[in-house]
Design a protein around this motif. Structure first.
Motif, mmCIF file in Angstrom:
data_model
loop_
_atom_site.group_PDB
_atom_site.id
_atom_site.type_symbol
_atom_site.label_atom_id
_atom_site.label_comp_id
_atom_site.label_asym_id
_atom_site.label_seq_id
_atom_site.Cartn_x
_atom_site.Cartn_y
_atom_site.Cartn_z
ATOM 1 N N HIS A 232 0.805 -1.210 0.000
ATOM 2 C CA HIS A 232 0.000 0.000 0.000
ATOM 3 C C HIS A 232 0.841 1.264 0.000
ATOM 4 O O HIS A 232 0.301 2.343 -0.049
ATOM 5 C CB HIS A 232 -0.915 0.028 1.226
ATOM 6 C CG HIS A 232 -1.830 -1.148 1.291
ATOM 7 N ND1 HIS A 232 -2.944 -1.263 0.497
ATOM 8 C CD2 HIS A 232 -1.801 -2.271 2.052
ATOM 9 C CE1 HIS A 232 -3.568 -2.403 0.771
ATOM 10 N NE2 HIS A 232 -2.893 -3.026 1.706
ATOM 11 N N GLU B 123 2.994 7.925 0.634
ATOM 12 C CA GLU B 123 1.573 7.690 0.874
ATOM 13 C C GLU B 123 1.390 6.212 1.200
ATOM 14 O O GLU B 123 1.428 5.353 0.316
ATOM 15 C CB GLU B 123 0.733 8.075 -0.344
ATOM 16 C CG GLU B 123 -0.742 7.939 -0.080
ATOM 17 C CD GLU B 123 -1.601 8.456 -1.217
ATOM 18 O OE1 GLU B 123 -2.804 8.150 -1.200
ATOM 19 O OE2 GLU B 123 -1.075 9.155 -2.098
ATOM 20 N N ASP B 124 1.239 5.930 2.486
ATOM 21 C CA ASP B 124 1.036 4.559 2.958
ATOM 22 C C ASP B 124 -0.331 4.498 3.616
ATOM 23 O O ASP B 124 -0.489 4.872 4.779
ATOM 24 C CB ASP B 124 2.140 4.160 3.933
ATOM 25 C CG ASP B 124 2.071 2.696 4.327
ATOM 26 O OD1 ASP B 124 1.013 2.058 4.117
ATOM 27 O OD2 ASP B 124 3.069 2.184 4.845
ATOM 28 N N LYS B 125 -1.320 4.061 2.890
ATOM 29 C CA LYS B 125 -2.684 4.028 3.408
ATOM 30 C C LYS B 125 -2.858 2.988 4.508
ATOM 31 O O LYS B 125 -3.744 3.126 5.337
ATOM 32 C CB LYS B 125 -3.666 3.796 2.265
ATOM 33 C CG LYS B 125 -3.695 4.974 1.314
ATOM 34 C CD LYS B 125 -4.665 4.789 0.192
ATOM 35 C CE LYS B 125 -4.558 6.011 -0.715
ATOM 36 N NZ LYS B 125 -5.483 5.966 -1.810
ATOM 37 N N HIS B 126 -2.011 1.985 4.535
ATOM 38 C CA HIS B 126 -2.101 0.954 5.577
ATOM 39 C C HIS B 126 -1.775 1.530 6.945
ATOM 40 O O HIS B 126 -2.456 1.267 7.922
ATOM 41 C CB HIS B 126 -1.161 -0.211 5.247
ATOM 42 C CG HIS B 126 -1.166 -1.289 6.268
ATOM 43 N ND1 HIS B 126 -2.209 -2.168 6.398
ATOM 44 C CD2 HIS B 126 -0.257 -1.627 7.216
ATOM 45 C CE1 HIS B 126 -1.945 -3.002 7.386
ATOM 46 N NE2 HIS B 126 -0.765 -2.692 7.898
ATOM 47 N N GLY C 41 -1.318 4.975 7.427
ATOM 48 C CA GLY C 41 -1.763 6.356 7.504
ATOM 49 C C GLY C 41 -0.630 7.364 7.395
ATOM 50 O O GLY C 41 -0.819 8.550 7.619
ATOM 51 N N ILE D 105 1.164 9.720 5.521
ATOM 52 C CA ILE D 105 1.016 10.461 4.288
ATOM 53 C C ILE D 105 1.687 11.815 4.496
ATOM 54 O O ILE D 105 1.295 12.577 5.378
ATOM 55 C CB ILE D 105 -0.466 10.650 3.902
ATOM 56 C CG1 ILE D 105 -1.138 9.285 3.760
ATOM 57 C CG2 ILE D 105 -0.594 11.463 2.619
ATOM 58 C CD1 ILE D 105 -2.640 9.351 3.575
ATOM 59 N N HIS E 15 -0.178 14.488 7.197
ATOM 60 C CA HIS E 15 -1.511 14.101 7.630
ATOM 61 C C HIS E 15 -1.423 13.657 9.083
ATOM 62 O O HIS E 15 -0.732 12.694 9.405
ATOM 63 C CB HIS E 15 -2.060 12.978 6.742
ATOM 64 C CG HIS E 15 -2.415 13.443 5.370
ATOM 65 N ND1 HIS E 15 -3.665 13.268 4.839
ATOM 66 C CD2 HIS E 15 -1.699 14.108 4.434
ATOM 67 C CE1 HIS E 15 -3.703 13.792 3.629
ATOM 68 N NE2 HIS E 15 -2.515 14.305 3.359
#
Length: 136
Positions: free
Chosen positions: A27, A70-73, A75, A77, A96
């Motif tokens: 991710h 950007e690592d959505k796993h 968070g 970012i 973020h």
């Protein structure tokens, strides 16, 4: 000095991306870009690089730097962009936050004004309600 910091930051970003990709999450997205602009002015000390090109060792430093993750796993970012022309540096970074807001810091630095930063917070903070557990 600035180039060393930028190269270290780029190496950290690459290592973070490799760590995230190497653990099967799939991710994470990371990108880095460093551009060094060399001038060929007339200075007292100059030489040639390994390719025979003229290098002016006293020319003002010029570069542009970009970095993002950007690592959505997890968070994680964030992003940064910076440019330097001689002794003047300007840029911004975004992060973020865990509460759902985005922190943006716009900054400038030069030998006359020093380091100056303006911090902006975007969005509204949200907090998760604590889970109530009943034990029987």
């Amino acid at each position: 000095m600035f180039c060393k910091v930028l190269l270290i930051a780029a190496a950290v970003g690459i290592a973070a991306a490799q760590y995230n990709h190497g653990h099967g999450h799939g991710h994470a997205v990371s990108s880095q870009n460093v551009v060094l602009h060399q001038t060929h002015g007339h200075a007292q000390q100059s030489g040639h690089d390994s390719h025979g090109h003229h290098v002016d060792y006293h020319a003002p430093a010029h570069y542009a730097f970009e970095y993002s993750v950007e690592d959505k796993h997890t968070g994680d970012i964030k992003a940064q962009h910076e440019t330097r022309e001689g002794d003047a540096v300007k840029g911004y970074y975004t992060l973020h936050e865990a509460d759902g807001t985005v922190r943006r810091v716009d900054y400038t630095a030069d030998k006359h004004s020093g380091f100056n930063a303006v911090v902006h917070r975007e969005g509204h903070a949200t907090h998760a309600a604590p889970a109530h557990h009943s034990y029987h």
